[in-house]
Design a protein around this motif. Structure first.
Motif, short mmCIF file in Angstrom:
data_model
loop_
_atom_site.label_atom_id
_atom_site.label_comp_id
_atom_site.label_asym_id
_atom_site.label_seq_id
_atom_site.Cartn_x
_atom_site.Cartn_y
_atom_site.Cartn_z
N UNK A 68 53.21 76.07 69.85
CA UNK A 68 53.35 76.85 71.07
C UNK A 68 52.35 78.01 70.98
N UNK A 69 51.60 78.26 72.05
CA UNK A 69 50.58 79.30 72.04
C UNK A 69 50.95 80.38 73.05
N UNK A 70 50.97 81.63 72.59
CA UNK A 70 51.13 82.78 73.49
C UNK A 70 49.84 83.59 73.41
N UNK A 71 49.40 84.12 74.55
CA UNK A 71 48.13 84.83 74.62
C UNK A 71 48.27 86.14 75.38
N UNK A 72 47.41 87.08 75.04
CA UNK A 72 47.31 88.31 75.82
C UNK A 72 45.85 88.75 75.82
N UNK A 73 45.34 89.06 76.99
CA UNK A 73 43.95 89.46 77.14
C UNK A 73 43.83 90.94 77.50
N UNK A 74 42.61 91.44 77.42
CA UNK A 74 42.30 92.84 77.76
C UNK A 74 43.11 93.84 76.92
N UNK A 75 43.24 93.56 75.64
CA UNK A 75 43.96 94.46 74.72
C UNK A 75 42.92 95.30 73.97
N UNK A 76 42.90 96.60 74.17
CA UNK A 76 41.88 97.43 73.52
C UNK A 76 42.07 97.53 72.01
N UNK A 77 41.00 97.98 71.34
CA UNK A 77 41.01 98.12 69.87
C UNK A 77 41.65 99.45 69.48
N UNK A 78 42.89 99.62 69.91
CA UNK A 78 43.66 100.84 69.65
C UNK A 78 45.05 100.44 69.18
N UNK A 79 45.95 101.40 69.13
CA UNK A 79 47.34 101.10 68.76
C UNK A 79 47.97 100.09 69.71
N UNK A 80 47.34 99.87 70.86
CA UNK A 80 47.85 98.88 71.82
C UNK A 80 47.92 97.49 71.21
N UNK A 81 46.97 97.16 70.33
CA UNK A 81 47.00 95.82 69.74
C UNK A 81 48.15 95.70 68.74
N UNK A 82 48.55 96.80 68.12
CA UNK A 82 49.71 96.76 67.24
C UNK A 82 50.97 96.44 68.04
N UNK A 83 51.07 97.02 69.23
CA UNK A 83 52.22 96.74 70.10
C UNK A 83 52.23 95.28 70.53
N UNK A 84 51.05 94.77 70.85
CA UNK A 84 50.96 93.37 71.27
C UNK A 84 51.35 92.44 70.13
N UNK A 85 50.82 92.68 68.94
CA UNK A 85 51.16 91.84 67.80
C UNK A 85 52.64 91.92 67.47
N UNK A 86 53.20 93.13 67.49
CA UNK A 86 54.62 93.33 67.21
C UNK A 86 55.48 92.56 68.20
#
Length: 368
Positions: A68-86
């Motif tokens: 199963x693949x989940x995706x998210x685009x337009x994630x900046x190289x900031x703490x935002x990517x930590x939230x997305x990964x979490x």
């Protein structure tokens, strides 16, 4: 709880009956709960560039069974990517993450990996170091300078001004390696060719990319290539100026069919499949994956209709030697712009010196 357990037990028994006892419980568990893969992009998935190349691989992964693949685009190289990964880990149950952008690694992947030891993090780039970084973190990358050299061979045949152009984001080693390979490929055809370089300062700066293209066109450059996240603006601007283009990351042929000569493309599915197979089968996480044309990590775009037979023949001959392991791009005696020998011995693709490249070869006009 007793009803819930009973219901789960009945489901398991039913699945066992359907699958047969030879598959065992592990097969049933896999059938019931697919392995979830998370893919994160710094820009849009349809950018005709870096993100699209990753998204093309993810699209193929979606077709594979048990995933199963989940995706998210337009994630900046900031703490935002930590939230997305979490979120992918806690809400979607992701066990393998592909945070694809260069700036996601430090500190963001390195911050989350120790907290999630059962999750595998695979970063696109050359930053994982044994003994320094967690074992559940790894990196994958390709020897795309092989394709940039071939871009250069085609450019060398097609240029009329003997001035070619390279528009780049930042003077980091991988970018310098591509600039040098492109230039060396062109100079293998015509030794007097020069490559004019402009660094925009960041991976996605469309206005500066357009300005750089126009500036280099004004200086007489007639074949362009690049190392930015999305080549779209450069390709379209160069085509409008009547110039020719060698693409990067993915194919941009649709954007400028009468200007597109060929291009250096990623084939990330090769790395994705290796990493996912290891996770599915309980193998150690691949911490350091590399490959070129021979291993199927990179590929060339189809030739445009304007490319000459002589250009195709030389490029194809060099490509065949690369695949056979009989061709080196960075040979002994190469000098920088000041005439200093910077490559005292011929370098193989696996030599760490290439991961640390900090110079431009002779024939390149640009500043660091």
């Amino acid at each position: 709880m007793s009803q819930l357990n009973r219901r789960d037990s009945l489901k398991t028994l039913a699945a066992l009956g359907a699958a047969g006892t030879l598959g065992g419980l592990s097969s049933v568990a896999q059938a019931q709960k697919p392995l979830t893969i998370g893919v994160i992009y710094v820009g849009p998935r349809d950018d005709y560039g870096y993100n699209q190349a990753q998204a093309q691989a993810a699209a193929e992964v979606k077709k594979m069974p048990g995933l199963k693949v989940v995706e998210e685009e337009n994630v900046p190289e900031t703490a935002a990517v930590q939230k997305t990964m979490t979120g992918m880990i806690s809400q979607d149950g992701a066990k393998v993450l592909f945070p694809t952008s260069f700036g996601y690694f430090d500190p963001h992947i390195l911050a989350l990996a120790p907290k999630n030891p059962d999750v595998r993090f695979s970063h696109c780039g050359g930053m994982w170091t044994e003994g320094k970084h967690p074992k559940n973190v790894g990196s994958y990358f390709g020897y795309i300078d092989e394709c940039q050299y071939l871009n250069g061979v085609i450019a060398g045949h097609m240029t009329k001004s003997n001035k070619i152009a390279f528009i780049a984001a930042k003077p980091i080693p991988q970018v310098l390696r591509n600039i040098n390979a492109f230039t060396l490929g062109a100079r293998s055809v015509k030794p007097g060719i020069t490559c004019n370089v402009i660094f925009t300062g960041d991976w996605s700066m469309p206005v500066k990319e357009a300005e750089a293209t126009n500036s280099l066109a004004d200086q007489g450059c007639d074949v362009f290539t690049m190392h930015v996240d999305s080549p779209k603006v450069i390709v379209e601007t160069a085509a409008k100026r009547g110039k020719m283009v060698c693409g990067y990351h993915a194919s941009q042929a649709k954007l400028a069919p009468n200007a597109y000569l060929t291009g250096a493309e990623w084939n990330w599915l090769t790395a994705y499949k290796t990493i996912i197979d290891a996770a599915q089968n309980g193998k150690p996480h691949p911490n350091f994956l590399r490959g070129g044309l021979k291993e199927g990590y990179v590929k060339m775009s189809a030739y445009g209709p304007m490319v000459t037979d002589a250009a195709k023949k030389q490029a194809d001959d060099v490509k065949a030697k690369m695949i056979e392991g009989k061709f080196d791009i960075f040979t002994a005696g190469l000098k920088d712009g000041k005439g200093t020998v910077v490559v005292p011995k011929t370098l193989q693709q696996t030599d760490l010196e290439l991961e640390k490249m900090n110079y431009l070869v002779e024939g390149v006009l640009g500043s660091l």
